[in-house]
Design a protein around this motif. Structure first.
Motif, PDB file in Angstrom:
ATOM      1  N   GLU A  46       0.525  -1.274   0.182  1.00 44.83           N
ATOM      2  CA  GLU A  46       0.193   0.069   0.057  1.00 44.83           C
ATOM      3  C   GLU A  46       1.153   1.518  -0.377  1.00 44.83           C
ATOM      4  O   GLU A  46      -0.238   1.664  -0.831  1.00 44.83           O
ATOM      5  CB  GLU A  46      -0.708   0.249   1.227  1.00 44.83           C
ATOM      6  N   THR A  47       2.253   0.906   0.273  1.00 45.44           N
ATOM      7  CA  THR A  47       2.282   2.376   0.866  1.00 45.44           C
ATOM      8  C   THR A  47       3.282   3.502  -0.814  1.00 45.44           C
ATOM      9  O   THR A  47       2.845   4.105  -0.901  1.00 45.44           O
ATOM     10  CB  THR A  47       4.191   1.715   1.007  1.00 45.44           C
ATOM     11  N   PRO A  48       3.370   2.181  -1.637  1.00 46.79           N
ATOM     12  CA  PRO A  48       3.855   3.550  -2.488  1.00 46.79           C
ATOM     13  C   PRO A  48       2.496   4.235  -3.352  1.00 46.79           C
ATOM     14  O   PRO A  48       2.963   5.696  -3.935  1.00 46.79           O
ATOM     15  CB  PRO A  48       4.171   2.523  -4.218  1.00 46.79           C
ATOM     16  N   ARG A  49       1.502   3.598  -3.161  1.00 45.72           N
ATOM     17  CA  ARG A  49       0.048   4.039  -3.392  1.00 45.72           C
ATOM     18  C   ARG A  49      -0.403   5.852  -2.497  1.00 45.72           C
ATOM     19  O   ARG A  49      -1.046   5.761  -2.804  1.00 45.72           O
ATOM     20  CB  ARG A  49      -1.074   3.472  -3.408  1.00 45.72           C
ATOM     21  N   LEU A  50      -0.169   5.177  -1.298  1.00 43.26           N
ATOM     22  CA  LEU A  50      -0.182   6.598  -0.246  1.00 43.26           C
ATOM     23  C   LEU A  50       0.691   7.564  -0.519  1.00 43.26           C
ATOM     24  O   LEU A  50       0.319   8.907  -0.337  1.00 43.26           O
ATOM     25  CB  LEU A  50      -0.342   5.631   1.516  1.00 43.26           C
ATOM     26  N   VAL A  51       1.722   7.287  -1.250  1.00 36.63           N
ATOM     27  CA  VAL A  51       2.672   8.091  -1.703  1.00 36.63           C
ATOM     28  C   VAL A  51       1.831   9.527  -2.192  1.00 36.63           C
ATOM     29  O   VAL A  51       2.710  10.569  -1.621  1.00 36.63           O
ATOM     30  CB  VAL A  51       4.288   7.662  -1.962  1.00 36.63           C
ATOM     31  N   ALA A  52       1.762   8.715  -3.030  1.00 37.10           N
ATOM     32  CA  ALA A  52       1.095  10.003  -4.613  1.00 37.10           C
ATOM     33  C   ALA A  52      -0.234  10.182  -3.577  1.00 37.10           C
ATOM     34  O   ALA A  52      -0.065  11.718  -3.913  1.00 37.10           O
ATOM     35  CB  ALA A  52       0.817   8.571  -5.558  1.00 37.10           C
ATOM     36  N   VAL A  53      -0.868   9.817  -3.280  1.00 35.84           N
ATOM     37  CA  VAL A  53      -2.435  10.556  -2.272  1.00 35.84           C
ATOM     38  C   VAL A  53      -1.890  11.500  -1.448  1.00 35.84           C
ATOM     39  O   VAL A  53      -2.310  12.748  -1.523  1.00 35.84           O
ATOM     40  CB  VAL A  53      -3.001   9.751  -1.949  1.00 35.84           C
ATOM     41  N   THR A  54      -0.778  11.718  -0.535  1.00 37.24           N
ATOM     42  CA  THR A  54      -0.744  12.167   0.340  1.00 37.24           C
ATOM     43  C   THR A  54       0.434  13.374   0.159  1.00 37.24           C
ATOM     44  O   THR A  54      -0.090  14.434   0.626  1.00 37.24           O
ATOM     45  CB  THR A  54       0.323  11.308   1.888  1.00 37.24           C
ATOM     46  N   GLY A  55       0.931  12.753  -1.279  1.00 38.72           N
ATOM     47  CA  GLY A  55       2.096  14.247  -1.958  1.00 38.72           C
ATOM     48  C   GLY A  55       1.190  14.748  -1.936  1.00 38.72           C
ATOM     49  O   GLY A  55       1.254  16.668  -1.497  1.00 38.72           O
ATOM     50  N   TRP A  56      -0.037  14.623  -2.579  1.00 44.01           N
ATOM     51  CA  TRP A  56      -0.645  15.683  -3.195  1.00 44.01           C
ATOM     52  C   TRP A  56      -2.265  16.461  -2.383  1.00 44.01           C
ATOM     53  O   TRP A  56      -2.270  17.182  -2.038  1.00 44.01           O
ATOM     54  CB  TRP A  56      -2.913  14.987  -3.885  1.00 44.01           C
ATOM     55  N   LEU A  57      -2.393  15.419  -1.015  1.00 42.75           N
ATOM     56  CA  LEU A  57      -2.715  15.849  -0.182  1.00 42.75           C
ATOM     57  C   LEU A  57      -2.446  17.393   0.754  1.00 42.75           C
ATOM     58  O   LEU A  57      -2.651  18.206   1.301  1.00 42.75           O
ATOM     59  CB  LEU A  57      -3.446  15.127   1.243  1.00 42.75           C
ATOM     60  N   THR A  58      -0.605  17.044   0.875  1.00 41.94           N
ATOM     61  CA  THR A  58       0.230  18.191   1.673  1.00 41.94           C
ATOM     62  C   THR A  58       0.095  19.019   0.369  1.00 41.94           C
ATOM     63  O   THR A  58       0.823  20.204   0.890  1.00 41.94           O
ATOM     64  CB  THR A  58       1.615  16.773   1.727  1.00 41.94           C
ATOM     65  N   ALA A  59       0.475  18.799  -0.998  1.00 43.40           N
ATOM     66  CA  ALA A  59       0.485  20.685  -1.091  1.00 43.40           C
ATOM     67  C   ALA A  59      -0.190  20.972  -2.049  1.00 43.40           C
ATOM     68  O   ALA A  59      -0.690  22.070  -1.948  1.00 43.40           O
ATOM     69  CB  ALA A  59       0.978  19.280  -2.920  1.00 43.40           C
ATOM     70  N   HIS A  60      -2.052  20.603  -1.701  1.00 44.02           N
ATOM     71  CA  HIS A  60      -3.008  21.058  -1.456  1.00 44.02           C
ATOM     72  C   HIS A  60      -3.793  21.471   0.057  1.00 44.02           C
ATOM     73  O   HIS A  60      -4.845  21.803   0.277  1.00 44.02           O
ATOM     74  CB  HIS A  60      -4.557  20.836  -2.230  1.00 44.02           C
ATOM     75  N   LEU A  61      -2.927  21.893   0.921  1.00 35.86           N
ATOM     76  CA  LEU A  61      -2.805  21.010   2.801  1.00 35.86           C
ATOM     77  C   LEU A  61      -3.599  22.877   3.043  1.00 35.86           C
ATOM     78  O   LEU A  61      -4.861  22.523   3.542  1.00 35.86           O
ATOM     79  CB  LEU A  61      -2.004  21.163   3.575  1.00 35.86           C
TER      80      LEU A  61
END
Length: 134
Positions: A46-61
């Motif tokens: 699950e880690t690689p998929r979550l990295v992409a999602v959390t990166g997007w969420l952090t960018a739009h925090l």
């Protein structure tokens, strides 16, 4: 990307459900984070998929703070009554956090980084190399 978003939301929902059903003193979101941590410890793929999602969420925090700020508008009477106390508690806790973090960092440097007290400092080495170059 959707499965990773679903995993985040499912963990938060499960945490909120556990919080409401058991009455634990922990917020549901914290329980959800613990559930997510347990899931990631068990399912490493699950880690690689979550990295992409959390990166997007952090960018739009910043966008995520808008609902909270709008929610403050409804709390005008409470803020007018307790606003000064809330502000001072926030300032004091922020300063305390910075101080404790700095002290722990200094302690960790001394504890975990081997420093030879007889070794010359980096500035002393730089000065001696400049003299040798002359």
């Amino acid at each position: 990307m959707l499965p990773a978003i679903f995993l985040l939301l499912a963990c938060q929902l499960a945490g909120e459900a556990i919080h409401r059903l058991t009455g634990l003193a922990l917020p549901g979101s914290v329980i959800g984070m613990v559930l997510l941590l347990g899931w990631l410890a068990l399912v490493r793929r699950e880690t690689p998929r979550l990295v992409a999602v959390t990166g997007w969420l952090t960018a739009h925090l910043a966008v995520m703070f808008v609902p909270a700020a709008v929610g403050l508008i409804d709390e005008g009477p409470v803020l007018s009554r307790y606003g000064a106390a809330l502000l001072s508690a926030t300032l004091v806790s922020t300063v305390m956090t910075i101080v404790v973090t700095a002290l722990v960092f200094r302690w960790a440097l001394v504890r975990f980084v081997a420093v030879d007290p007889d070794a010359p400092s980096p500035t002393a080495k730089q000065g001696s190399s400049e003299e040798a170059a002359r």
